[in-house]
Scaffold this motif. Structure first.
Motif, PDB file in Angstrom:
ATOM      1  N   VAL A  83       1.264  -1.262   0.155  1.00 30.25           N
ATOM      2  CA  VAL A  83      -0.060   0.100  -0.066  1.00 30.25           C
ATOM      3  C   VAL A  83       0.713   1.384   0.034  1.00 30.25           C
ATOM      4  O   VAL A  83       2.126   0.771   0.628  1.00 30.25           O
ATOM      5  N   ARG A  84       0.504   2.265  -0.204  1.00 35.35           N
ATOM      6  CA  ARG A  84       0.829   3.287  -0.608  1.00 35.35           C
ATOM      7  C   ARG A  84       0.600   4.178   1.147  1.00 35.35           C
ATOM      8  O   ARG A  84      -0.761   4.574   1.021  1.00 35.35           O
ATOM      9  N   VAL A  85       1.364   4.733   1.740  1.00 37.82           N
ATOM     10  CA  VAL A  85       1.218   5.967   2.923  1.00 37.82           C
ATOM     11  C   VAL A  85       0.682   6.728   1.824  1.00 37.82           C
ATOM     12  O   VAL A  85       1.418   8.282   1.790  1.00 37.82           O
ATOM     13  N   THR A  86      -0.242   6.883   2.536  1.00 36.28           N
ATOM     14  CA  THR A  86      -0.788   9.046   2.368  1.00 36.28           C
ATOM     15  C   THR A  86      -1.223   9.988   3.691  1.00 36.28           C
ATOM     16  O   THR A  86      -1.415   9.343   4.578  1.00 36.28           O
TER      17      THR A  86
ATOM     18  N   ASP B 257      -3.524   3.821   0.402  1.00 37.78           N
ATOM     19  CA  ASP B 257      -3.889   3.444  -0.697  1.00 37.78           C
ATOM     20  C   ASP B 257      -3.251   2.963  -1.233  1.00 37.78           C
ATOM     21  O   ASP B 257      -2.061   2.544  -2.002  1.00 37.78           O
ATOM     22  N   PRO B 258      -4.106   1.100  -1.658  1.00 34.59           N
ATOM     23  CA  PRO B 258      -3.302   0.197  -2.460  1.00 34.59           C
ATOM     24  C   PRO B 258      -3.466   0.626  -3.992  1.00 34.59           C
ATOM     25  O   PRO B 258      -2.266  -0.068  -4.901  1.00 34.59           O
ATOM     26  N   ASP B 259      -4.024   1.401  -4.161  1.00 39.30           N
ATOM     27  CA  ASP B 259      -3.875   1.341  -5.781  1.00 39.30           C
ATOM     28  C   ASP B 259      -2.985   2.238  -6.222  1.00 39.30           C
ATOM     29  O   ASP B 259      -2.592   2.260  -7.207  1.00 39.30           O
ATOM     30  N   ASN B 260      -2.471   3.643  -5.311  1.00 38.35           N
ATOM     31  CA  ASN B 260      -1.700   3.846  -5.814  1.00 38.35           C
ATOM     32  C   ASN B 260       0.311   2.962  -5.837  1.00 38.35           C
ATOM     33  O   ASN B 260       0.787   4.252  -5.833  1.00 38.35           O
ATOM     34  N   ALA B 261       0.215   2.286  -5.462  1.00 39.65           N
ATOM     35  CA  ALA B 261       1.499   1.304  -4.553  1.00 39.65           C
ATOM     36  C   ALA B 261       2.502   1.359  -5.421  1.00 39.65           C
ATOM     37  O   ALA B 261       1.343   0.568  -6.868  1.00 39.65           O
ATOM     38  N   GLU B 262       3.219   1.725  -5.526  1.00 37.70           N
ATOM     39  CA  GLU B 262       3.840   1.060  -7.057  1.00 37.70           C
ATOM     40  C   GLU B 262       4.094  -0.280  -7.990  1.00 37.70           C
ATOM     41  O   GLU B 262       4.192  -0.704  -8.147  1.00 37.70           O
ATOM     42  N   ASN B 263       4.475  -0.576  -6.141  1.00 39.33           N
ATOM     43  CA  ASN B 263       4.260  -2.870  -6.351  1.00 39.33           C
ATOM     44  C   ASN B 263       2.982  -2.916  -5.945  1.00 39.33           C
ATOM     45  O   ASN B 263       2.717  -2.806  -5.121  1.00 39.33           O
ATOM     46  N   GLY B 264       2.305  -3.251  -7.050  1.00 38.00           N
ATOM     47  CA  GLY B 264       0.657  -3.913  -6.564  1.00 38.00           C
ATOM     48  C   GLY B 264       0.778  -5.420  -5.997  1.00 38.00           C
ATOM     49  O   GLY B 264      -0.629  -5.666  -6.255  1.00 38.00           O
ATOM     50  N   ASP B 265       1.524  -5.899  -6.018  1.00 37.16           N
ATOM     51  CA  ASP B 265       1.365  -7.427  -5.491  1.00 37.16           C
ATOM     52  C   ASP B 265       0.490  -8.126  -4.471  1.00 37.16           C
ATOM     53  O   ASP B 265       0.655  -6.978  -3.526  1.00 37.16           O
ATOM     54  N   HIS B 266      -0.166  -8.856  -4.521  1.00 33.41           N
ATOM     55  CA  HIS B 266      -0.812  -9.293  -3.070  1.00 33.41           C
ATOM     56  C   HIS B 266       0.000 -11.025  -2.949  1.00 33.41           C
ATOM     57  O   HIS B 266       0.108 -11.401  -3.967  1.00 33.41           O
ATOM     58  N   GLU B 267       0.014 -11.230  -2.068  1.00 32.90           N
ATOM     59  CA  GLU B 267       0.475 -12.595  -1.810  1.00 32.90           C
ATOM     60  C   GLU B 267      -0.063 -13.773  -0.628  1.00 32.90           C
ATOM     61  O   GLU B 267      -0.218 -12.733   0.928  1.00 32.90           O
ATOM     62  N   PHE B 268      -0.477 -14.748  -0.993  1.00 34.64           N
ATOM     63  CA  PHE B 268      -0.700 -15.631   0.322  1.00 34.64           C
ATOM     64  C   PHE B 268      -0.306 -16.813  -0.105  1.00 34.64           C
ATOM     65  O   PHE B 268       0.519 -16.526  -1.114  1.00 34.64           O
ATOM     66  N   THR B 269      -0.672 -17.877   0.718  1.00 33.83           N
ATOM     67  CA  THR B 269       0.407 -19.426   0.973  1.00 33.83           C
ATOM     68  C   THR B 269      -0.850 -19.832   1.262  1.00 33.83           C
ATOM     69  O   THR B 269      -1.669 -19.891   1.408  1.00 33.83           O
TER      70      THR B 269
END
Length: 68
Positions: free
Chosen positions: A26-29, A34-46
């Motif tokens: 997420v991008r800190v604003t 804001d997850p939409d503004n993060a440069e790395n839009g990845d999400h991870e789960f196992t």
């Protein structure tokens, strides 16, 4: 079954109401994050990540929702 992840609730069979606790960038604003503004839009789960069916309330791990 969900076409993208091929997962289903082991209790009710729902494939489109599965929620997964994932790590996201997420991008800190000034207003929070804001997850939409993060440069790395990845999400991870196992396979060990928590998962829940919002249809019937069944809870378990991602592995338990994977029919394979």
């Amino acid at each position: 079954m969900s076409a993208l992840f091929d997962m289903a609730c082991p209790a009710c069979g729902s494939a489109d109401r599965i929620d997964i606790a994932a790590t996201v960038w997420v991008r800190v604003t000034p207003d929070g994050t804001d997850p939409d503004n993060a440069e790395n839009g990845d999400h991870e789960f196992t396979p060990a990540s928590p998962a829940m069916c919002s249809g019937c309330g069944h809870r378990g791990t991602v592995a338990e929702f994977d029919p394979d």
